[in-house]
Design an enzyme around this catalytic site. Structure first.
Site, PDB file in Angstrom:
ATOM      1  N   VAL A  62     -12.490 -13.939  -4.796  1.00  0.00           N
ATOM      2  CA  VAL A  62     -11.999 -14.235  -6.611  1.00  0.00           C
ATOM      3  C   VAL A  62     -11.711 -12.457  -7.144  1.00  0.00           C
ATOM      4  O   VAL A  62     -10.924 -11.817  -7.038  1.00  0.00           O
ATOM      5  CB  VAL A  62     -13.284 -14.725  -7.703  1.00  0.00           C
ATOM      6  CG1 VAL A  62     -12.272 -14.075  -9.028  1.00  0.00           C
ATOM      7  CG2 VAL A  62     -12.926 -15.573  -7.770  1.00  0.00           C
ATOM      8  N   GLY A  65      -8.839 -12.157  -4.743  1.00  0.00           N
ATOM      9  CA  GLY A  65      -6.848 -13.093  -5.859  1.00  0.00           C
ATOM     10  C   GLY A  65      -6.997 -11.884  -6.919  1.00  0.00           C
ATOM     11  O   GLY A  65      -5.816 -12.077  -7.278  1.00  0.00           O
ATOM     12  N   GLU A  66      -7.756 -11.358  -7.816  1.00  0.00           N
ATOM     13  CA  GLU A  66      -7.514 -10.845  -9.050  1.00  0.00           C
ATOM     14  C   GLU A  66      -6.818  -9.297  -8.933  1.00  0.00           C
ATOM     15  O   GLU A  66      -5.336  -9.263  -9.303  1.00  0.00           O
ATOM     16  CB  GLU A  66      -8.633 -11.014  -9.561  1.00  0.00           C
ATOM     17  CG  GLU A  66      -7.649 -10.140 -11.544  1.00  0.00           C
ATOM     18  CD  GLU A  66      -8.894 -10.775 -12.257  1.00  0.00           C
ATOM     19  OE1 GLU A  66      -8.410 -10.278 -13.788  1.00  0.00           O
ATOM     20  OE2 GLU A  66      -9.924 -11.766 -12.025  1.00  0.00           O
ATOM     21  N   SER A  67      -7.278  -8.783  -8.003  1.00  0.00           N
ATOM     22  CA  SER A  67      -6.389  -7.470  -7.636  1.00  0.00           C
ATOM     23  C   SER A  67      -5.013  -7.596  -7.238  1.00  0.00           C
ATOM     24  O   SER A  67      -4.217  -7.103  -7.732  1.00  0.00           O
ATOM     25  CB  SER A  67      -7.125  -6.829  -6.838  1.00  0.00           C
ATOM     26  OG  SER A  67      -8.906  -6.693  -7.121  1.00  0.00           O
ATOM     27  N   SER A  70      -3.079  -9.456 -10.200  1.00  0.00           N
ATOM     28  CA  SER A  70      -3.284  -9.004 -11.787  1.00  0.00           C
ATOM     29  C   SER A  70      -1.672  -7.445 -11.203  1.00  0.00           C
ATOM     30  O   SER A  70      -1.385  -7.773 -11.466  1.00  0.00           O
ATOM     31  CB  SER A  70      -4.182  -8.203 -12.228  1.00  0.00           C
ATOM     32  OG  SER A  70      -4.490  -9.277 -12.533  1.00  0.00           O
TER      33      SER A  70
END
Length: 144
Positions: A62, A65-67, A70
């Site tokens: 996660v 993925g968020e890095s 975003s």
């Protein structure tokens, strides 16, 4: 693309490296490979990011993925804007136990106020381990 959203024009990798990925992503060993609004790729080592039983931690997927999602949303948002995550989910379908994983981020929706990205994370054999979807809201950046 909306006329109120103007993407940054610098090279994607230059833009991402200049902005930085933050202390957590750096601690986890995430490295950019490719970066643009249309497709972003980063790698992360399994070692150092595992659960007690030796599997890559679900939260590590996660973070990768968020890095990616975003950062891609912020590049799309352009100067004077800020993209902030408002929803993220992940489905883990395989466990990585060694080597590196690679996240490939592609946009599903690029709007005036929302972006949605899918990040497919695969092991070194090209097998998908996790699928992450992130929604970011685009808003005006805070004034200095």
């Amino acid at each position: 693309m909306s006329s109120s959203t103007t993407p940054d024009t610098r090279s994607g990798l230059d833009w991402a490296r200049e902005r930085g990925m933050g202390a957590l992503a750096a601690k986890m060993g995430i490295e950019w490979v490719e970066f643009s609004v249309e497709r972003s790729v980063a790698t992360m080592p399994v070692e150092g990011n595992t659960q007690p039983v030796g599997l890559l931690h679900g939260g590590a997927y996660v973070v990768l993925g968020e890095s990616l999602g975003s950062m891609a949303a912020n590049m799309y948002a352009g100067s004077g804007k800020l993209a902030v995550g408002i929803d993220i989910n992940a489905t883990h379908t395989r466990s990585a136990t060694s080597g590196i994983v690679t996240g490939v981020c592609t946009p599903i929706h690029l709007g005036r106020s929302l972006t949605v990205h899918e990040i497919a994370v695969s092991d070194e054999q090209g097998r998908r381990c996790s699928t992450i979807r992130i929604t970011n809201m685009i808003k005006d950046a805070p004034q200095p």
